[in-house]
Design an enzyme around this catalytic site. Sequence first.
Site, short mmCIF file in Angstrom:
data_model
loop_
_atom_site.label_atom_id
_atom_site.label_comp_id
_atom_site.label_asym_id
_atom_site.label_seq_id
_atom_site.Cartn_x
_atom_site.Cartn_y
_atom_site.Cartn_z
NE ARG A 105 35.60 -25.56 -3.26
CZ ARG A 105 35.07 -24.86 -2.27
NH1 ARG A 105 35.80 -24.59 -1.18
NH2 ARG A 105 33.81 -24.42 -2.35
CD GLU A 144 41.42 -18.07 1.65
OE1 GLU A 144 40.99 -17.79 0.51
OE2 GLU A 144 40.68 -18.12 2.66
CG HIS A 175 40.26 -21.58 0.67
ND1 HIS A 175 40.06 -21.68 2.01
CD2 HIS A 175 39.30 -20.75 0.21
CE1 HIS A 175 39.03 -20.93 2.37
NE2 HIS A 175 38.55 -20.35 1.28
O1 TA6 Z 1 38.29 -17.49 0.98
C1 TA6 Z 1 37.25 -16.92 1.72
C2 TA6 Z 1 35.92 -17.40 1.15
O2 TA6 Z 1 35.74 -16.94 -0.17
C3 TA6 Z 1 34.80 -16.94 2.09
O3 TA6 Z 1 33.97 -15.98 1.46
C4 TA6 Z 1 34.05 -18.24 2.40
O4 TA6 Z 1 33.03 -18.45 1.45
C5 TA6 Z 1 35.19 -19.26 2.29
O5 TA6 Z 1 35.89 -18.84 1.11
C6 TA6 Z 1 34.77 -20.70 2.26
O6 TA6 Z 1 34.07 -20.98 1.07
P1 TA6 Z 1 33.47 -22.48 0.89
O7 TA6 Z 1 32.88 -22.50 -0.49
O8 TA6 Z 1 34.62 -23.43 1.05
O9 TA6 Z 1 32.47 -22.64 2.00
#
Ligand code: TA6
Length: 284
Positions: A82, A259, A155
Amino acid sequence: MYSTSSMAAPTSVVVLDRGNNTTCTINLHGATVVSWRVNNQEQLFVSKQAVFDGKKPIRGGIPFVFPQFGPWNFGPQHGFARIMRWHLEKPPERLHTGDVEAIFSIMDNEFTRSVWNYPFRLSYRLILREKELHFNIGVYNPSKELTFSFNLLLHTYFKVPDVRRSQVTGLHGCTFIDKTRDGAMYQETRDVVTINEWTDRIYQNTPQEHIITNVVSGRKMRIQKYNFPDTVIWNPWVDKAREIADFGDDEFPNMICVEAGHVSTPVILLPGTAFEASQILQVM
Ligand code: TA6
């Protein structure tokens, strides 16, 4: 049908235009889908604080999580895909059906091998249909002797008028890891899942279909997934939203992450083999 324009250097975006104000915009930074408009209605949430510097992951849309979901001793949280600049393998093309298709790809490079010493090829095909967005992912292991394992997850940040009025179906009876309760395991007893607090759950072995109610314009969003056995549900709520620099304090009511992923167990890819997964999002 499509255009590439440069936003803040060095990222650039690819726009798929199907006509009737139905478009999909992909930022080559992370091959992040940053907009999906159906009849000019935006379906995805992107934070007003999102950073487009070609370094930080984009806060919103559909970040591409590979080869790691979550914290990673060897590299960045949620892996490197990403935050990589992806290659536009096949520029957008209108198919005979009137749909528009494009293919994006990445492969191993010096940076990826410095954190994860495996060769890989990853292709990401998007097809924009009238009220659907299709995602087809292929991960290929070109090695002749190395086996590697990975997580894979889309995501997706869905835009909602008020998350407290949305419901997610298809989780009843599933076990989930609750990251708001020290990663303990529970079983979902509700027929539909609602969000009224900080929510961060990895539901395991979920059905192929979920419906999110009360998305944009009070419509429903259908999610169909194949080879994505898990479903992550996330909303940072008040306190976590405040902690996230590229997320507005007042934005949490307007998003829900649902997701599709292969994260509870890794995919194990033998030499010379490929793994495929796909997702279909449909505005109902
Ligand atoms: O998908 C949920 C998650 O794993 C949460 O725990 C939170 O950390 C979110 O992803 C966003 O993660 P990021 O690294 O994009 O801030």
